[in-house]
Design an enzyme around this catalytic site. Sequence first.
Site, PDB file in Angstrom:
ATOM      1  N   TYR A  35       0.595  -1.257   0.080  1.00 45.64           N
ATOM      2  CA  TYR A  35      -0.101  -0.054  -0.067  1.00 45.64           C
ATOM      3  C   TYR A  35       0.893   1.383   0.062  1.00 45.64           C
ATOM      4  O   TYR A  35       0.735   2.286  -0.744  1.00 45.64           O
ATOM      5  CB  TYR A  35      -0.887  -0.092   1.358  1.00 45.64           C
ATOM      6  CG  TYR A  35      -2.072   1.115   1.234  1.00 45.64           C
ATOM      7  CD1 TYR A  35      -3.105   0.945   0.732  1.00 45.64           C
ATOM      8  CD2 TYR A  35      -1.391   2.471   1.740  1.00 45.64           C
ATOM      9  CE1 TYR A  35      -4.018   2.011   0.671  1.00 45.64           C
ATOM     10  CE2 TYR A  35      -2.373   3.533   1.762  1.00 45.64           C
ATOM     11  CZ  TYR A  35      -3.653   3.206   1.173  1.00 45.64           C
ATOM     12  OH  TYR A  35      -4.533   4.356   1.134  1.00 45.64           O
ATOM     13  N   ASP A  36       1.867   1.241   0.842  1.00 46.21           N
ATOM     14  CA  ASP A  36       2.779   2.457   0.957  1.00 46.21           C
ATOM     15  C   ASP A  36       3.442   2.594  -0.251  1.00 46.21           C
ATOM     16  O   ASP A  36       3.747   3.964  -0.673  1.00 46.21           O
ATOM     17  CB  ASP A  36       3.587   2.095   2.336  1.00 46.21           C
ATOM     18  CG  ASP A  36       2.992   1.987   3.671  1.00 46.21           C
ATOM     19  OD1 ASP A  36       1.905   2.730   3.674  1.00 46.21           O
ATOM     20  OD2 ASP A  36       3.639   1.734   4.557  1.00 46.21           O
ATOM     21  N   SER A  81     -28.460  10.846  22.044  1.00 43.28           N
ATOM     22  CA  SER A  81     -27.812   9.567  22.820  1.00 43.28           C
ATOM     23  C   SER A  81     -28.828   8.758  22.822  1.00 43.28           C
ATOM     24  O   SER A  81     -30.053   8.758  22.586  1.00 43.28           O
ATOM     25  CB  SER A  81     -27.116  10.151  23.966  1.00 43.28           C
ATOM     26  OG  SER A  81     -28.051  10.787  24.873  1.00 43.28           O
ATOM     27  N   LEU A  82     -28.495   7.460  23.189  1.00 45.35           N
ATOM     28  CA  LEU A  82     -29.552   6.413  23.413  1.00 45.35           C
ATOM     29  C   LEU A  82     -29.601   5.947  24.897  1.00 45.35           C
ATOM     30  O   LEU A  82     -28.755   6.073  25.399  1.00 45.35           O
ATOM     31  CB  LEU A  82     -29.108   4.792  22.739  1.00 45.35           C
ATOM     32  CG  LEU A  82     -28.877   5.218  21.279  1.00 45.35           C
ATOM     33  CD1 LEU A  82     -28.304   3.929  20.583  1.00 45.35           C
ATOM     34  CD2 LEU A  82     -30.097   5.406  20.700  1.00 45.35           C
ATOM     35  N   LYS A 124     -22.913  -1.998  19.378  1.00 41.90           N
ATOM     36  CA  LYS A 124     -22.734  -0.724  19.608  1.00 41.90           C
ATOM     37  C   LYS A 124     -21.270  -0.383  20.002  1.00 41.90           C
ATOM     38  O   LYS A 124     -20.420  -0.876  20.523  1.00 41.90           O
ATOM     39  CB  LYS A 124     -23.286  -0.293  21.161  1.00 41.90           C
ATOM     40  CG  LYS A 124     -23.264   1.069  21.519  1.00 41.90           C
ATOM     41  CD  LYS A 124     -24.080   1.480  22.777  1.00 41.90           C
ATOM     42  CE  LYS A 124     -24.169   2.989  22.997  1.00 41.90           C
ATOM     43  NZ  LYS A 124     -22.872   3.538  23.263  1.00 41.90           N
ATOM     44  N   ARG A 145     -19.728  14.768  17.940  1.00 40.46           N
ATOM     45  CA  ARG A 145     -21.028  15.047  18.341  1.00 40.46           C
ATOM     46  C   ARG A 145     -21.019  16.150  19.382  1.00 40.46           C
ATOM     47  O   ARG A 145     -22.015  16.839  19.545  1.00 40.46           O
ATOM     48  CB  ARG A 145     -21.445  13.675  19.207  1.00 40.46           C
ATOM     49  CG  ARG A 145     -22.567  13.599  19.999  1.00 40.46           C
ATOM     50  CD  ARG A 145     -22.902  12.388  20.705  1.00 40.46           C
ATOM     51  NE  ARG A 145     -24.371  12.530  21.192  1.00 40.46           N
ATOM     52  CZ  ARG A 145     -24.422  12.935  22.335  1.00 40.46           C
ATOM     53  NH1 ARG A 145     -23.352  13.270  23.272  1.00 40.46           N
ATOM     54  NH2 ARG A 145     -25.551  13.067  23.182  1.00 40.46           N
ATOM     55  N   GLU A 182     -19.641   6.119  13.764  1.00 37.40           N
ATOM     56  CA  GLU A 182     -18.568   6.012  14.806  1.00 37.40           C
ATOM     57  C   GLU A 182     -17.206   5.756  14.230  1.00 37.40           C
ATOM     58  O   GLU A 182     -17.022   4.836  13.592  1.00 37.40           O
ATOM     59  CB  GLU A 182     -18.958   4.499  15.572  1.00 37.40           C
ATOM     60  CG  GLU A 182     -18.618   4.748  17.210  1.00 37.40           C
ATOM     61  CD  GLU A 182     -19.592   5.378  18.213  1.00 37.40           C
ATOM     62  OE1 GLU A 182     -20.473   5.909  17.643  1.00 37.40           O
ATOM     63  OE2 GLU A 182     -19.381   5.378  19.264  1.00 37.40           O
ATOM     64  N   LYS A 325     -26.433  -2.448  26.929  1.00 44.68           N
ATOM     65  CA  LYS A 325     -25.075  -2.504  27.253  1.00 44.68           C
ATOM     66  C   LYS A 325     -24.592  -3.914  27.960  1.00 44.68           C
ATOM     67  O   LYS A 325     -25.202  -4.616  28.491  1.00 44.68           O
ATOM     68  CB  LYS A 325     -24.672  -1.649  28.391  1.00 44.68           C
ATOM     69  CG  LYS A 325     -24.780  -0.167  28.067  1.00 44.68           C
ATOM     70  CD  LYS A 325     -23.633   0.459  27.206  1.00 44.68           C
ATOM     71  CE  LYS A 325     -23.525   1.818  27.006  1.00 44.68           C
ATOM     72  NZ  LYS A 325     -22.771   2.125  28.049  1.00 44.68           N
ATOM     73  N   CYS A 437      10.465 -22.563  46.055  1.00 45.51           N
ATOM     74  CA  CYS A 437      11.555 -23.503  46.564  1.00 45.51           C
ATOM     75  C   CYS A 437      13.012 -22.832  46.930  1.00 45.51           C
ATOM     76  O   CYS A 437      13.875 -23.384  47.325  1.00 45.51           O
ATOM     77  CB  CYS A 437      11.926 -24.419  45.430  1.00 45.51           C
ATOM     78  SG  CYS A 437      12.773 -23.770  43.988  1.00 45.51           S
TER      79      CYS A 437
HETATM   80  O1  JCF Z   1     -22.744   2.128  17.976  1.00 42.72           O
HETATM   81  C1  JCF Z   1     -22.963   3.271  18.577  1.00 42.72           C
HETATM   82  N1  JCF Z   1     -22.046   3.780  19.534  1.00 42.72           N
HETATM   83  C2  JCF Z   1     -24.082   3.772  18.119  1.00 42.72           C
HETATM   84  C3  JCF Z   1     -24.725   4.992  18.756  1.00 42.72           C
HETATM   85  C4  JCF Z   1     -24.998   3.130  17.033  1.00 42.72           C
HETATM   86  C5  JCF Z   1     -26.333   3.868  16.880  1.00 42.72           C
HETATM   87  O2  JCF Z   1     -27.059   3.292  15.925  1.00 42.72           O
HETATM   88  C6  JCF Z   1     -26.876   4.976  17.530  1.00 42.72           C
HETATM   89  C7  JCF Z   1     -25.983   5.636  18.140  1.00 42.72           C
HETATM   90  C8  JCF Z   1     -26.176   6.730  18.996  1.00 42.72           C
HETATM   91  C9  JCF Z   1     -27.744   7.429  18.443  1.00 42.72           C
HETATM   92  N2  JCF Z   1     -27.956   5.431  16.935  1.00 42.72           N
HETATM   93  C10 JCF Z   1     -28.261   6.462  17.643  1.00 42.72           C
HETATM   94  C11 JCF Z   1     -29.739   7.106  17.000  1.00 42.72           C
END
Ligand code: JCF
Length: 576
Positions: A35-36, A81-82, A124, A145, A182, A325, A437
């Site tokens: 690649y390099d 956030s979720l 996640k 974010r 992400e 989680k 020992c």
């Molecule tokens: O993978 C994650 N950290 C992740 C965060 C995945 C998701 O589908 C997300 C999220 C944060 C908010 N979806 C939302 C709506």
Amino acid sequence: MTANELRAAELRELLNRYGHEYYVLDAPTVPDAEYDRLFRELQALEEASPELAVPDSPTRRVGGAPLAEFDSVVHAVPMLSLSNAFSDMQLADPAERHAELIQFDERVRKGLDLAEVEYATEPKFDGLAISLVYEHGVLARAATRGDGVAGEQVTENVRTIRAIPLKLDGANPPALLEVRGEVLMLKRDFERLNADQIERGDKTFANPRNAAAGSLRQLDSRITAQRRLSFFAYSIARVEGADWPATHAGEMAWLKTLGFPVVEESLRPVVRGVAGLSGYYEGVQTRRAGLPFEIDGVVYKVNRRDQQDALGFVSRAPRWAIAHKFPAEEALTVVETIEEQVGRTGAITPVARLKPVFVGGVTVTNATLHNEDEVRRKDVRVGDTVIVRRAGDVIPEVVSVVLAQRPMQPAEGGDLFSAGEEPRYPAYSLPAACPVCGSHVVREEGEAIARCSGGLSCRAQRSQAIQHFAGRRMMDIDGLGERYIDKLVEYGYVKSVADLYRLKLDDLLEMKRRADEDEGATPETVKAGKVASKWAENLIEAIDASRTPPLARLLFALGIRHVGESTAKTLADWLG
Ligand code: JCF
């Protein structure tokens, strides 16, 4: 087209393909050096004829002049956030174990007035959320974010990430597309980065997440360019000039055709109801350690977008999605002492005895420190607060020390409570004599591992040699566990594996009686004679059954250095 134009186009295509294979398909087909080499060839061509350097050339991913600070950008659509859910995997009953999940599904079904709902699932990722804006198919802006409302503009840094398309695939790109996902560092790239950091004498990163964050948020994007960051897309925030797919799964499929890395399909099935969700959760948990990236759980989303819209939001989290989680793999605790373990080949391993801490779903009281150099490098001392990590079924390890919390000597002349400059405990060094020992500990030039020189005269080595011998993949002697082997060795019934074959029923019974007494069992609590003699009979039988093993098993069981399972097989085949 000139020859140079042709070659430049060919190099761009190759480099983009290799980048895609590495980051998106997780299946590199060429070594890094290749690649390099191609990268440098393209760079040279573009330098000689600047008109060849198109905006989406892979050479543009090298970063630019450092910034004074990042600009702030307000997200056109807030980055949510979720809400989190946790399962208590200690519980046997799935209905109790997954209580949070059951509640989530119930809320969703009520909200939609449906008997069963279809969910899109995904891992996640444990990284940093970013937002990417494409105008007419070209990456225009990237932002972190931040607090969800406004983030930092990191476009220059993001342009250096090979996994992120600078230009969308396909002939008719939408006028506007905002994609979220992400940024993370693959485990292998994290290992490599830390190895390089050590070589250069720079500080290491505690985990891939920190490494990814530290690498992305560099005011000098040339540093970001040298770090291998990855990216996975997980949602669409805005579309103009194209049809917005009607389901989450449809969004993912579309993003894939546009050239974004999305997680492989087997990791994001569309499932139905609680059974589908919990089955997915447990399936991913078993795959977790083998994944190329770190995840901290899974995400469930109502698959249909019209249903998502109907459910809407509560404060800053959607009602139509949750993060489920996994138990944390890292936790803080305190080192009570550092002791040494002696292995089968005499290898001496420093082990931290810890204040018990719940991590990775179990209570951990010991963590390996690997070897003397590792303890010195991490500078782990008694009294230190440390990060311990237990990933999957791997032996727990000390990741790093929280230096700010190291106990210090009271300052000279100061009062008892003001901390001084000197740490209260000295830096670790390996003892000169074997803790079991008393033989000399030797560490050969260039070797990381120190060994007890006692050989089979060392009780620890003898005991472990026999444990290895009796193991499942070796002679498979059932009922001969670590505890009894230790006692047989300690009391002198067994000095070598050959002695196992001379053991009599009475020897075993006598050993067991002594062991129970030594461990403080009163005569009343010691198992009745009948049970003990049944155990001893079975054990004698198991030892007998191992008198005529296949040659390969015997060779492996003897624990000869450099004779592993496959070498033993080869030897046995050859010897006949
Ligand atoms: O993978 C994650 N950290 C992740 C965060 C995945 C998701 O589908 C997300 C999220 C944060 C908010 N979806 C939302 C709506």
